[in-house]
Design a protein around this motif. Structure first.
Motif, PDB file in Angstrom:
ATOM      1  N   ILE A  22      10.040  16.701  -2.293  1.00 30.42           N
ATOM      2  CA  ILE A  22      10.794  17.100  -1.111  1.00 30.42           C
ATOM      3  C   ILE A  22      12.035  16.215  -1.002  1.00 30.42           C
ATOM      4  N   ASN A  23      11.851  14.924  -0.832  1.00 30.14           N
ATOM      5  CA  ASN A  23      12.888  13.902  -0.993  1.00 30.14           C
ATOM      6  C   ASN A  23      12.231  12.543  -0.839  1.00 30.14           C
ATOM      7  N   SER A  24      12.949  11.499  -1.264  1.00 31.13           N
ATOM      8  CA  SER A  24      12.346  10.172  -1.310  1.00 31.13           C
ATOM      9  C   SER A  24      12.069   9.633   0.090  1.00 31.13           C
ATOM     10  N   ARG A  25      12.955   9.917   1.043  1.00 34.60           N
ATOM     11  CA  ARG A  25      12.720   9.409   2.399  1.00 34.60           C
ATOM     12  C   ARG A  25      11.455   9.999   2.985  1.00 34.60           C
ATOM     13  N   PHE A  26      11.249  11.303   2.784  1.00 29.98           N
ATOM     14  CA  PHE A  26      10.020  11.913   3.279  1.00 29.98           C
ATOM     15  C   PHE A  26       8.804  11.310   2.593  1.00 29.98           C
ATOM     16  N   ALA A  27       8.901  11.052   1.278  1.00 29.36           N
ATOM     17  CA  ALA A  27       7.767  10.487   0.538  1.00 29.36           C
ATOM     18  C   ALA A  27       7.365   9.135   1.107  1.00 29.36           C
ATOM     19  N   PHE A  28       8.354   8.274   1.384  1.00 28.73           N
ATOM     20  CA  PHE A  28       8.040   6.953   1.936  1.00 28.73           C
ATOM     21  C   PHE A  28       7.545   7.057   3.371  1.00 28.73           C
ATOM     22  N   PHE A  29       8.148   7.942   4.165  1.00 28.57           N
ATOM     23  CA  PHE A  29       7.707   8.090   5.549  1.00 28.57           C
ATOM     24  C   PHE A  29       6.275   8.605   5.608  1.00 28.57           C
ATOM     25  N   TRP A  30       5.970   9.635   4.812  1.00 26.10           N
ATOM     26  CA  TRP A  30       4.634  10.214   4.809  1.00 26.10           C
ATOM     27  C   TRP A  30       3.607   9.199   4.311  1.00 26.10           C
ATOM     28  N   ALA A  31       3.949   8.443   3.272  1.00 25.36           N
ATOM     29  CA  ALA A  31       3.030   7.414   2.766  1.00 25.36           C
ATOM     30  C   ALA A  31       2.825   6.313   3.802  1.00 25.36           C
ATOM     31  N   SER A  32       3.878   6.007   4.574  1.00 22.66           N
ATOM     32  CA  SER A  32       3.757   4.978   5.606  1.00 22.66           C
ATOM     33  C   SER A  32       2.806   5.416   6.708  1.00 22.66           C
ATOM     34  N   LEU A  42      -0.856   3.655   7.570  1.00 16.92           N
ATOM     35  CA  LEU A  42      -1.093   2.986   8.847  1.00 16.92           C
ATOM     36  C   LEU A  42      -2.532   3.154   9.327  1.00 16.92           C
ATOM     37  N   PHE A  43      -3.056   4.351   9.134  1.00 20.67           N
ATOM     38  CA  PHE A  43      -4.396   4.630   9.648  1.00 20.67           C
ATOM     39  C   PHE A  43      -5.431   4.059   8.673  1.00 20.67           C
ATOM     40  N   GLY A  44      -6.217   3.152   9.181  1.00 20.14           N
ATOM     41  CA  GLY A  44      -7.207   2.492   8.343  1.00 20.14           C
ATOM     42  C   GLY A  44      -6.685   1.245   7.645  1.00 20.14           C
ATOM     43  N   TYR A  45      -5.428   0.854   7.917  1.00 18.64           N
ATOM     44  CA  TYR A  45      -4.867  -0.347   7.291  1.00 18.64           C
ATOM     45  C   TYR A  45      -5.617  -1.579   7.761  1.00 18.64           C
ATOM     46  N   ILE A  53       9.533 -10.376   9.171  1.00 22.04           N
ATOM     47  CA  ILE A  53       8.083 -10.216   9.275  1.00 22.04           C
ATOM     48  C   ILE A  53       7.744  -9.358  10.488  1.00 22.04           C
ATOM     49  N   MET A  54       7.144  -8.198  10.238  1.00 19.51           N
ATOM     50  CA  MET A  54       6.534  -7.398  11.302  1.00 19.51           C
ATOM     51  C   MET A  54       5.072  -7.821  11.375  1.00 19.51           C
ATOM     52  N   HIS A  55       4.639  -8.302  12.530  1.00 18.31           N
ATOM     53  CA  HIS A  55       3.312  -8.922  12.586  1.00 18.31           C
ATOM     54  C   HIS A  55       2.524  -8.509  13.828  1.00 18.31           C
ATOM     55  N   ASP A  56       1.229  -8.422  13.649  1.00 20.25           N
ATOM     56  CA  ASP A  56       0.260  -8.238  14.745  1.00 20.25           C
ATOM     57  C   ASP A  56       0.551  -7.005  15.598  1.00 20.25           C
ATOM     58  N   MET A  57       1.125  -5.966  14.975  1.00 19.17           N
ATOM     59  CA  MET A  57       1.397  -4.728  15.693  1.00 19.17           C
ATOM     60  C   MET A  57       0.232  -3.757  15.542  1.00 19.17           C
ATOM     61  N   SER A  58      -0.073  -3.063  16.609  1.00 22.30           N
ATOM     62  CA  SER A  58      -1.060  -1.988  16.545  1.00 22.30           C
ATOM     63  C   SER A  58      -0.433  -0.760  15.898  1.00 22.30           C
ATOM     64  N   THR A  59      -1.277   0.194  15.518  1.00 18.02           N
ATOM     65  CA  THR A  59      -0.766   1.447  14.963  1.00 18.02           C
ATOM     66  C   THR A  59       0.152   2.143  15.960  1.00 18.02           C
ATOM     67  N   ARG A  60      -0.205   2.109  17.229  1.00 12.59           N
ATOM     68  CA  ARG A  60       0.629   2.736  18.258  1.00 12.59           C
ATOM     69  C   ARG A  60       2.000   2.069  18.327  1.00 12.59           C
ATOM     70  N   GLU A  61       2.028   0.740  18.267  1.00 16.36           N
ATOM     71  CA  GLU A  61       3.316   0.032  18.298  1.00 16.36           C
ATOM     72  C   GLU A  61       4.162   0.362  17.075  1.00 16.36           C
ATOM     73  N   MET A  62       3.523   0.490  15.926  1.00 14.21           N
ATOM     74  CA  MET A  62       4.260   0.803  14.699  1.00 14.21           C
ATOM     75  C   MET A  62       4.871   2.202  14.761  1.00 14.21           C
ATOM     76  N   LEU A 119       0.829  -1.208   0.000  1.00 12.27           N
ATOM     77  CA  LEU A 119       0.000   0.000   0.000  1.00 12.27           C
ATOM     78  C   LEU A 119       0.859   1.251   0.000  1.00 12.27           C
ATOM     79  N   VAL A 120       1.947   1.248   0.770  1.00 13.40           N
ATOM     80  CA  VAL A 120       2.844   2.403   0.827  1.00 13.40           C
ATOM     81  C   VAL A 120       3.454   2.681  -0.546  1.00 13.40           C
ATOM     82  N   SER A 121       3.959   1.638  -1.205  1.00 11.35           N
ATOM     83  CA  SER A 121       4.592   1.847  -2.509  1.00 11.35           C
ATOM     84  C   SER A 121       3.598   2.368  -3.535  1.00 11.35           C
ATOM     85  N   ARG A 122       2.375   1.879  -3.476  1.00 12.38           N
ATOM     86  CA  ARG A 122       1.359   2.391  -4.402  1.00 12.38           C
ATOM     87  C   ARG A 122       1.138   3.877  -4.179  1.00 12.38           C
TER      88      ARG A 122
END
Length: 318
Positions: free
Chosen positions: A178-188, A192-195, A246-255, A164-167
């Motif tokens: 702005i820069n690629s790191r910001f683009a990926f961070f902002w998309a991440s 997260l919300f509504g994932y 594998i990052m698994h079963d994490m809540s949004t807060r944990e992420m 979903l982030v890459s899309r």
């Protein structure tokens, strides 16, 4: 490097937000000063780099220079192989080599090899670097229309939140400027919300299958993706094994608790991160939300999928 070798650059002029188009004459001149004659083929559509690479290898070219970002490199790697219409993996010209001239928004694959980002440094490594036989991954997956499909990947293929982030990154305009790191961070953060977390069944080699709720699961040949996230700090691209993280079963807060951990590789210490190694990974989404794929920054489809390592199959000049 011997002077009688044929060299061809496969150039994505639209990489780096179109800056490669304007910078290419300077880049080409510098390449030829160090290497001698360098033939050029430009891309003009998605997967065009794959076609241009196959044409070059069938024409007897010895060294392919992929000029662009991680997506361009992936397409070029696919061009080293005949189309995977069956189980066979056929190299078109086994003696040919691949090298990189990074000019894109991510630049993750080069980081695993410690390749410089500046133009003189990169060209020096092309001219004077060594050749390594590296592994390549084969991915047999389900495309967006539900049909079986196959392709190769050189760096990381993942599923879950990363798809979903890459899309969203590929659809972005302002944040990428702005820069690629910001683009990926902002998309991440947005993703997260509504994932809707898919639950997946995963099997590694002949080990018992297991089921987990997937935040992101990455089948890694290289160490970095997502514009600098060191997702698989222990991965080696020439050891004949995938690193499955594998990052698994994490809540949004944990992420969100330590967003920098994934950039330093410390996330693998989290109790809800599982790390394994293997030569073959089979993954399917259980009933519920789909699990979207991210393959070297592209989003070709979803699970079910099978990831298979091809050991030491590609000669990489670095």
């Amino acid at each position: 490097m011997t002077s009688n070798r044929r060299i061809r650059a496969i150039v994505n002029p639209n990489s780096s937000h179109g800056r490669t188009r304007g910078n290419w004459p300077k880049m080409h001149k510098a390449l030829e000063a160090a290497l001698g004659p360098v033939e050029v083929a430009f891309t003009d559509a998605q997967m065009a780099a794959t076609l241009r690479t196959r044409e070059a290898l069938q024409d007897g070219v010895d060294l392919i220079i992929a000029v662009g970002g991680d997506g361009t490199i992936n397409e070029v790697v696919n061009g080293f192989f005949a189309p995977p219409t069956g189980p066979e993996n056929v190299l078109l010209r086994p003696g040919a080599e691949l090298t990189l001239l990074t000019s894109g928004s991510g630049g993750d694959f080069r980081k695993t090899f410690g390749l410089p980002l500046d133009l003189p440094g990169q060209i020096d490594r092309i001219a004077n670097g060594s050749v390594r036989a590296i592994d390549v991954g084969r991915l047999d997956y389900t495309d967006h229309d539900g049909h079986p499909a196959s392709r190769y990947f050189n760096n990381i293929a993942s599923f879950g939140l990363s798809g979903l982030v890459s899309r969203r990154v590929n659809e972005a305009t302002f944040s990428k400027r702005i820069n690629s790191r910001f683009a990926f961070f902002w998309a991440s953060v947005r993703s997260l919300f509504g994932y809707a977390m898919p639950r997946c069944r995963i099997q590694v080699d002949d080990q018992p299958a297991f089921e987990l709720g997937i935040n992101t699961a990455a089948v890694c040949n290289g160490q970095f993706f997502g514009a600098g996230m060191q997702f698989a700090p222990n991965a080696r691209p020439d050891d004949g094994l995938f690193d499955l993280v594998i990052m698994h079963d994490m809540s949004t807060r944990e992420m969100l608790r330590d967003p920098n951990a994934v950039y330093s590789g410390k996330h693998i210490l989290h109790p809800k991160v599982r790390s394994l190694q293997g030569r073959r990974v089979v993954a399917e989404a259980l009933p519920g939300p789909p699990a979207l794929l991210d393959v070297d920054g592209e989003t070709p489809g979803r699970l079910p999928a099978t990831f298979t390592i091809l050991p030491a199959v590609l000669k990489f000049r670095c």
